[in-house]
Design a protein around this motif. Structure first.
Motif, PDB file in Angstrom:
ATOM      1  N   VAL A 193      -4.261   7.622   2.876  1.00 36.08           N
ATOM      2  CA  VAL A 193      -4.054   6.464   2.012  1.00 36.08           C
ATOM      3  C   VAL A 193      -4.150   6.907   0.560  1.00 36.08           C
ATOM      4  N   LEU A 194      -3.123   6.577  -0.212  1.00 33.34           N
ATOM      5  CA  LEU A 194      -3.112   6.912  -1.637  1.00 33.34           C
ATOM      6  C   LEU A 194      -3.654   5.757  -2.478  1.00 33.34           C
ATOM      7  N   GLU A 195      -3.175   4.569  -2.206  1.00 36.32           N
ATOM      8  CA  GLU A 195      -3.650   3.378  -2.928  1.00 36.32           C
ATOM      9  C   GLU A 195      -3.277   2.124  -2.128  1.00 36.32           C
ATOM     10  N   PRO A 196      -4.023   1.045  -2.338  1.00 35.27           N
ATOM     11  CA  PRO A 196      -5.099   0.833  -3.301  1.00 35.27           C
ATOM     12  C   PRO A 196      -6.414   1.499  -2.869  1.00 35.27           C
ATOM     13  N   ALA A 197      -7.340   1.568  -3.825  1.00 38.53           N
ATOM     14  CA  ALA A 197      -8.588   2.280  -3.577  1.00 38.53           C
ATOM     15  C   ALA A 197      -9.431   1.606  -2.498  1.00 38.53           C
TER      16      ALA A 197
ATOM     17  N   ASP B 145     -11.916   1.603   2.967  1.00 37.44           N
ATOM     18  CA  ASP B 145     -12.093   0.975   4.280  1.00 37.44           C
ATOM     19  C   ASP B 145     -11.695   1.927   5.398  1.00 37.44           C
ATOM     20  N   VAL B 146     -10.604   2.657   5.230  1.00 36.29           N
ATOM     21  CA  VAL B 146     -10.161   3.606   6.250  1.00 36.29           C
ATOM     22  C   VAL B 146     -11.182   4.728   6.409  1.00 36.29           C
ATOM     23  N   VAL B 147     -11.699   5.233   5.300  1.00 37.08           N
ATOM     24  CA  VAL B 147     -12.710   6.303   5.361  1.00 37.08           C
ATOM     25  C   VAL B 147     -13.957   5.815   6.086  1.00 37.08           C
ATOM     26  N   ASP B 148     -14.399   4.595   5.785  1.00 33.51           N
ATOM     27  CA  ASP B 148     -15.590   4.044   6.448  1.00 33.51           C
ATOM     28  C   ASP B 148     -15.379   3.931   7.957  1.00 33.51           C
ATOM     29  N   ARG B 149     -14.205   3.497   8.369  1.00 35.84           N
ATOM     30  CA  ARG B 149     -13.929   3.370   9.795  1.00 35.84           C
ATOM     31  C   ARG B 149     -13.898   4.738  10.479  1.00 35.84           C
ATOM     32  N   LEU B 150     -13.300   5.740   9.832  1.00 35.09           N
ATOM     33  CA  LEU B 150     -13.250   7.076  10.413  1.00 35.09           C
ATOM     34  C   LEU B 150     -14.652   7.666  10.539  1.00 35.09           C
TER      35      LEU B 150
ATOM     36  N   ALA C 258       0.851  -1.187   0.000  1.00 35.56           N
ATOM     37  CA  ALA C 258       0.000   0.000   0.000  1.00 35.56           C
ATOM     38  C   ALA C 258       0.886   1.237   0.000  1.00 35.56           C
ATOM     39  N   ARG C 259       0.359   2.311  -0.583  1.00 37.28           N
ATOM     40  CA  ARG C 259       1.100   3.575  -0.645  1.00 37.28           C
ATOM     41  C   ARG C 259       0.344   4.604   0.186  1.00 37.28           C
ATOM     42  N   ILE C 260       1.042   5.237   1.147  1.00 40.26           N
ATOM     43  CA  ILE C 260       0.400   6.199   2.024  1.00 40.26           C
ATOM     44  C   ILE C 260       1.236   7.462   2.128  1.00 40.26           C
TER      45      ILE C 260
ATOM     46  N   LEU D   7      -8.438  -0.050   0.146  1.00 36.41           N
ATOM     47  CA  LEU D   7      -7.906   0.265   1.461  1.00 36.41           C
ATOM     48  C   LEU D   7      -8.306   1.674   1.875  1.00 36.41           C
ATOM     49  N   ARG D   8      -8.226   2.607   0.944  1.00 35.94           N
ATOM     50  CA  ARG D   8      -8.636   3.983   1.244  1.00 35.94           C
ATOM     51  C   ARG D   8     -10.107   4.028   1.650  1.00 35.94           C
TER      52      ARG D   8
END
Length: 325
Positions: free
Chosen positions: A305-309, A314-319, A255-257, A311-312
């Motif tokens: 999170v830049l990629e993959p989409a 999932d992080v947004v949903d958790r926040l 992943a790229r962050i 993962l980004r």
């Protein structure tokens, strides 16, 4: 049920080890209380006889699988009897060299902070009585080692007993990304310490799936529930592997962050590449496995999170879930 079976097997083993002559099924049925309570005396119905025969054969096979040598002897009248000769079931003498004694001594010291300390020290004393030389110091030459498994969580002892007795439990559990704890109904399988934290593996009845729980996130008391397990307990419970997978330790992608400069050192330690972007941000490539989204959320606004989409997303949903409370 597990305790009742263990007691029945122990009584059968003691009966077979204590006899000087072969005992028939009839004699064993009349001598062991568990058989008498379940099926009555030998003069009962044919159906009861069949049930007893099936249980006895299973018990005999279980004892043999545990290592007890049971002989089958036929007398002059053609009646079959059973016994377990002591000379055939005697364990060899216990001999320990200095290194083996040191390993056992260190293992006993591991539990010095827990309630198991007495049992561990008692076991070591029994080994000494069984042949460990008095002049061998189990801790000698290893004074710099102080192995400890801390057990500070109040949930440890009731969960340990529940795992042993196969009793369902209920407790309040707070996930890392949740604002409030939620009740969990669990069939506990095993406890294991991993990287200084205790984890419970078991069957989550509410989610109808296997789950692993970190004991430090259990709030309140662990309460026992009546009844037995509804899910089959696996032969091997891989707590550490499951926790490692959930924590992103087992990764098959990258992943790229973006990470704020001067923050997120655990992420930097895992990064395969780090590139300075300027303006207070760095770009990292990190291993991507199951559970990485939950870990990234813990760093809040310091991570993008830049990629993959996926993962980004999932992080947004958790926040968003945390923001809603």
């Amino acid at each position: 049920m597990a305790i009742a079976k263990a007691e029945r097997l122990m009584n059968l083993a003691l009966c077979l080890l204590g006899t000087r002559r072969p005992l028939s099924k009839r004699e064993l049925r009349e001598s062991i209380e568990a058989y008498v309570e379940a099926f009555g005396p030998d003069r009962s119905t044919t159906g009861s006889d069949d049930s007893f025969n099936r249980m006895f054969e299973r018990d005999k096979d279980d004892l043999r699988e545990l290592g007890l040598v049971i002989e089958t002897v036929e007398n002059l009248d053609g009646e079959v009897g059973y016994l377990a000769r002591r000379d055939s079931n005697r364990l060899p003498a216990i001999t320990l060299d200095a290194e083996e004694a040191a390993a056992l001594g260190l293992a006993a010291k591991v539990w010095q902070q827990a309630r198991l300390a007495g049992a561990a020290n008692g076991a070591l004393q029994k080994l000494r009585a069984a042949g460990l030389p008095e002049d061998v110091d189990p801790y000698g030459g290893h004074g710099a080692l102080e192995p400890r498994i801390p057990v500070h969580e109040a949930a440890f002892e009731p969960l340990m007993l529940a795992c042993r007795d196969r009793r369902p439990v209920v407790f309040d559990y707070r996930k890392a990304t949740a604002a409030r704890p939620e009740p969990r109904h669990v069939e506990p399988w095993a406890l294991e310490c991993w990287r200084g934290h205790w984890y419970l593996a078991g069957w989550d009845r509410d989610r109808n799936a296997e789950r692993v729980f970190r004991l430090s996130r259990i709030t309140g008391k662990v309460r026992s529930r009546v009844g037995g397990f509804t899910a089959e307990v696996p032969d091997v419970v891989t707590v550490r592997e499951t926790v490692a997978s959930w924590a992103g330790e087992i990764a098959d992608r990258s992943a790229r962050i973006r990470l704020r400069t001067g923050s997120g050192y655990p992420l930097r330690a895992k990064a395969t590449t780090v590139r300075e972007l300027g303006d207070g941000w760095d770009e990292l490539e990190i291993p991507y496995g199951h559970g990485l989204d939950a870990w990234l959320v813990e760093f809040g606004p310091d991570v993008v999170v830049l990629e993959p989409a996926e993962l980004r997303a999932d992080v947004v949903d958790r926040l968003r879930a945390v923001a809603k409370g």
